[in-house]
Design an enzyme around this catalytic site. Structure first.
Site, PDB file in Angstrom:
ATOM      1  N   VAL A  43     -16.240   5.550   9.808  1.00  0.00           N
ATOM      2  CA  VAL A  43     -15.457   4.414  10.310  1.00  0.00           C
ATOM      3  C   VAL A  43     -14.026   4.833  10.678  1.00  0.00           C
ATOM      4  O   VAL A  43     -13.540   4.517  11.766  1.00  0.00           O
ATOM      5  CB  VAL A  43     -15.396   3.288   9.246  1.00  0.00           C
ATOM      6  CG1 VAL A  43     -14.617   2.104   9.756  1.00  0.00           C
ATOM      7  CG2 VAL A  43     -16.792   2.865   8.826  1.00  0.00           C
ATOM      8  N   ASP A  44     -13.371   5.568   9.782  1.00  0.00           N
ATOM      9  CA  ASP A  44     -11.946   5.844   9.979  1.00  0.00           C
ATOM     10  C   ASP A  44     -11.687   6.701  11.221  1.00  0.00           C
ATOM     11  O   ASP A  44     -10.859   6.353  12.061  1.00  0.00           O
ATOM     12  CB  ASP A  44     -11.350   6.525   8.740  1.00  0.00           C
ATOM     13  CG  ASP A  44     -11.560   5.686   7.485  1.00  0.00           C
ATOM     14  OD1 ASP A  44     -11.841   4.480   7.627  1.00  0.00           O
ATOM     15  OD2 ASP A  44     -11.465   6.242   6.371  1.00  0.00           O
ATOM     16  N   HIS A  80      -4.330 -13.340 -13.318  1.00  0.00           N
ATOM     17  CA  HIS A  80      -4.438 -12.496 -12.118  1.00  0.00           C
ATOM     18  C   HIS A  80      -5.005 -13.293 -10.941  1.00  0.00           C
ATOM     19  O   HIS A  80      -6.219 -13.430 -10.815  1.00  0.00           O
ATOM     20  CB  HIS A  80      -5.345 -11.293 -12.405  1.00  0.00           C
ATOM     21  CG  HIS A  80      -4.722 -10.289 -13.307  1.00  0.00           C
ATOM     22  ND1 HIS A  80      -3.873  -9.311 -12.855  1.00  0.00           N
ATOM     23  CD2 HIS A  80      -4.805 -10.129 -14.646  1.00  0.00           C
ATOM     24  CE1 HIS A  80      -3.454  -8.581 -13.875  1.00  0.00           C
ATOM     25  NE2 HIS A  80      -4.009  -9.055 -14.976  1.00  0.00           N
ATOM     26  N   GLY A 134       0.714  -4.130 -15.523  1.00  0.00           N
ATOM     27  CA  GLY A 134       0.942  -2.738 -15.906  1.00  0.00           C
ATOM     28  C   GLY A 134       0.490  -2.519 -17.333  1.00  0.00           C
ATOM     29  O   GLY A 134       0.248  -3.486 -18.064  1.00  0.00           O
ATOM     30  N   GLU A 183      -5.179 -12.337  -7.982  1.00  0.00           N
ATOM     31  CA  GLU A 183      -5.739 -11.442  -6.965  1.00  0.00           C
ATOM     32  C   GLU A 183      -7.224 -11.152  -7.165  1.00  0.00           C
ATOM     33  O   GLU A 183      -7.890 -10.691  -6.258  1.00  0.00           O
ATOM     34  CB  GLU A 183      -4.936 -10.126  -6.921  1.00  0.00           C
ATOM     35  CG  GLU A 183      -5.061  -9.229  -8.149  1.00  0.00           C
ATOM     36  CD  GLU A 183      -4.101  -9.594  -9.286  1.00  0.00           C
ATOM     37  OE1 GLU A 183      -3.629 -10.742  -9.327  1.00  0.00           O
ATOM     38  OE2 GLU A 183      -3.855  -8.737 -10.156  1.00  0.00           O
ATOM     39  N   LYS A 232      -9.321  -0.592   4.253  1.00  0.00           N
ATOM     40  CA  LYS A 232     -10.617  -0.338   4.892  1.00  0.00           C
ATOM     41  C   LYS A 232     -11.130  -1.553   5.697  1.00  0.00           C
ATOM     42  O   LYS A 232     -11.586  -1.387   6.832  1.00  0.00           O
ATOM     43  CB  LYS A 232     -11.647   0.033   3.811  1.00  0.00           C
ATOM     44  CG  LYS A 232     -12.920   0.651   4.353  1.00  0.00           C
ATOM     45  CD  LYS A 232     -12.700   2.106   4.665  1.00  0.00           C
ATOM     46  CE  LYS A 232     -13.927   2.794   5.191  1.00  0.00           C
ATOM     47  NZ  LYS A 232     -13.704   4.239   5.254  1.00  0.00           N
TER      48      LYS A 232
END
Ligand code: XMP
Length: 523
Positions: A224-225, A167, A53, A169, A368
């Protein structure tokens, strides 16, 4: 289903953390740090991850949480700010460092820690912090350090508390995925029951139950969605689903027919498919209009008109389906903390021209990549599932100046050649590099039509034709982007083919502008 939750303190990587956890086979959701503890307890998470943060823990008004969060008996992993907050609250000390530790940093870890099980003692991690942990909280020990930070990670294993300053990730951290895997699977004890095959089965069953014998309407764009939403709904309720596909004449070459081939009468799904060929109508409305915002507005309004007309013919429906995905939900401020300011067109803004009782959003929990994977499981063809982003206003915003049928033809043909050659070069690279992805692989690439005509020669004749602009960008989040370094020989082949094969073009330009200062689209 097992669940790990991410508590968002406003860090830029919050969605990435959740995605990585899901890649470990564990379902993960993002919540604001303001979420009441009772609500968190009710969710019964197997683990809790605190994100980075922008604040400093010792600042007045900094985002924080209660000590109880660390005393629920649920393993907690703090990342960056989250790590500092854990130390601060549990009785350690966090201070401002003389220098910011930023970027790829060599780190040494204690391989006896469960967090670092199976990874090498020394590796590269991604750091980005001003503050550092200067004193450990009681019961904690340091399990990683760098040359400038004595505590790059700490743990109190008995209490199930883990703090990591770097991090895990981001891909720059060499063994980040392994660290997160160790946390969710070995520390939290998750078995990994999140998988797209079972998502599809479960969602189809839930949709069946919810919809019963009701009728559903979906605007299918061919993206796609909405395609995956259509696939799921068709599996669940078959002909009770009606999809309206508005072909506004601003789609990529042959795209309308491809969508019809998959979802139309002869396609692989059971549903009512209505294709509205509205190209002439759109070109009529766009005649003489050159201002980009005005074009967007006309295209958007016309879409509503066409859809409304079709909806009237269909009459009242029970459900209106939308292809909202998880990042839309998070970015609208309904999930995490980061971007409460942004609103998204798919969330909240319900069309009032359709007579329906309730909204249904079957992809609301998916990222996605997961939507694409669900599409594959449903048998939607790869070319549709792996489609690059394409703006709603379509080629209308890839033609500078007035949109005409002839200009649409030019940009469609040039774009098809460009995509074909880039894809070919990409596949050739993979074939000759043991399946490796080409380092220049763009995340989005397309041709746009400039409004510039210039003199050229072809054979013995003078020409006065348009210039096509080629665009290719690499980007992580589409908020910023840099131009991709497509190999010279590929660009040359594309150029030769476009000027030879596309009538009305005598020049091809390559756009090297990044975003900012450019945008990804060229309008
Ligand atoms: P820009 O041009 O703003 O584009 O840098 C960023 C990303 O958003 C896509 N884009 C749109 N997508 N409706 C959409 O669904 C739109 O009106 C729209 N405009 C831009 C663009 O293709 C890029 O991926």
């Amino acid at each position: 289903m097992e669940k790990v939750i991410v508590i968002d303190f406003g860090g830029q990587y919050n969605q990435l953390v959740a995605r990585r956890v899901r890649e470990c086979g564990v379902y993960c959701e993002i919540y604001s740090y303001r979420t009441p503890l009772d609500k968190i307890r009710e969710m019964d998470p197997k683990g809790i991850i605190l994100t980075g943060g922008p604040n400093s823990v010792y600042e007045e008004g900094a985002a924080t949480c209660g000590r109880e969060l660390f005393e629920m008996g649920i393993p907690v992993l703090g990342l960056c700010y989250g790590a500092q907050l854990m130390m601060h609250i549990m009785g350690g000390k966090v201070e401002r460092a003389a220098n910011r530790e930023y970027g790829k940093t060599s780190t040494e870890v204690d391989i006896k820690s469960l967090l670092f099980k199976g990874i090498p003692e020394k590796s590269i991690v991604w750091m980005s912090h001003f503050d550092y942990i200067s004193k450990l909280a009681p019961g904690f020990k340091s399990v990683a350090h760098t040359t400038s930070a004595p505590v790059a990670a700490a743990e109190n294993a008995d209490a199930g508390l883990y703090a990591i300053q770097f991090h895990p990730e981001v891909l720059h951290t060499q063994y980040g995925k392994e660290v997160l895997f160790n946390y969710v699977r070995n520390i939290c004890g998750c078995i990994g029951d999140w998988e797209m095959g079972s998502f599809v089965d479960r969602t189809v069953a839930e949709l069946k139950e919810k919809i019963g014998d009701g009728r559903v309407l979906l605007a299918l764009s061919g993206g796609v969605d909405s395609s995956v939403a259509a696939g799921l709904l068709s599996r669940a309720v078959g002909k009770q689903l009606t999809c309206v596909f508005v072909d506004h004449g601003l789609l990529r070459k042959d795209e309308g027919d491809q969508v019809e081939a998959v979802f139309g009468e002869k396609g692989n799904f059971d549903l009512n498919f209505i294709r509205v060929n509205a190209a002439e109508r759109y070109y009529g409305k766009l005649a003489g209009v050159t201002e980009p915002e005005k074009k967007r507005k006309i295209i958007g309004e016309e879409f509503i008109r066409v859809f409304e007309e079709e909806a009237k013919k269909i009459g009242a429906v029970d459900y209106l389906a939308q292809g909202t995905i998880y990042p839309d939900v998070v970015e609208s401020g309904l999930g995490g903390e980061s971007a409460v300011i942004k609103s998204h067109h798919n969330v909240g803004g319900l069309p009032d021209f359709v007579d329906f009782k309730e909204i249904v959003e079957p992809l609301r929990d998916l990222f996605k990549d997961e939507v694409r994977e669900a599409g594959r499981r449903l048998g939607i063809p790869e070319e549709l599932v792996s489609r690059q982003p394409f703006p709603g206003p379509g080629l209308g915003i890839r033609i500078i100046g007035e949109v005409t049928a002839d200009k649409v033809r030019i940009v469609q043909d040039a774009d098809a050649i460009y995509r074909e050659e880039v894809d070919r070069a990409f596949n050739e690279y993979a074939a000759s590099h043991g399946g490796e992805s080409a380092p220049w692989k763009p995340d989005q690439y397309f041709a746009a039509l400039t409004n510039m005509r210039s003199v050229g020669v072809m054979g013995d004749e003078r020409t006065y034709d348009y210039a096509i602009a080629l665009r290719a960008v690499r980007t992580v989040d589409f908020m910023t982007a840099e131009s991709a370094q497509i190999p010279w020989n590929v660009l040359q082949r594309v150029t030769t083919r476009i000027v030879n094969e596309v009538r009305g073009v005598n020049r091809v330009l390559y756009d090297l502008t990044g975003k900012p200062p450019g945008t990804i689209e060229m309008e």
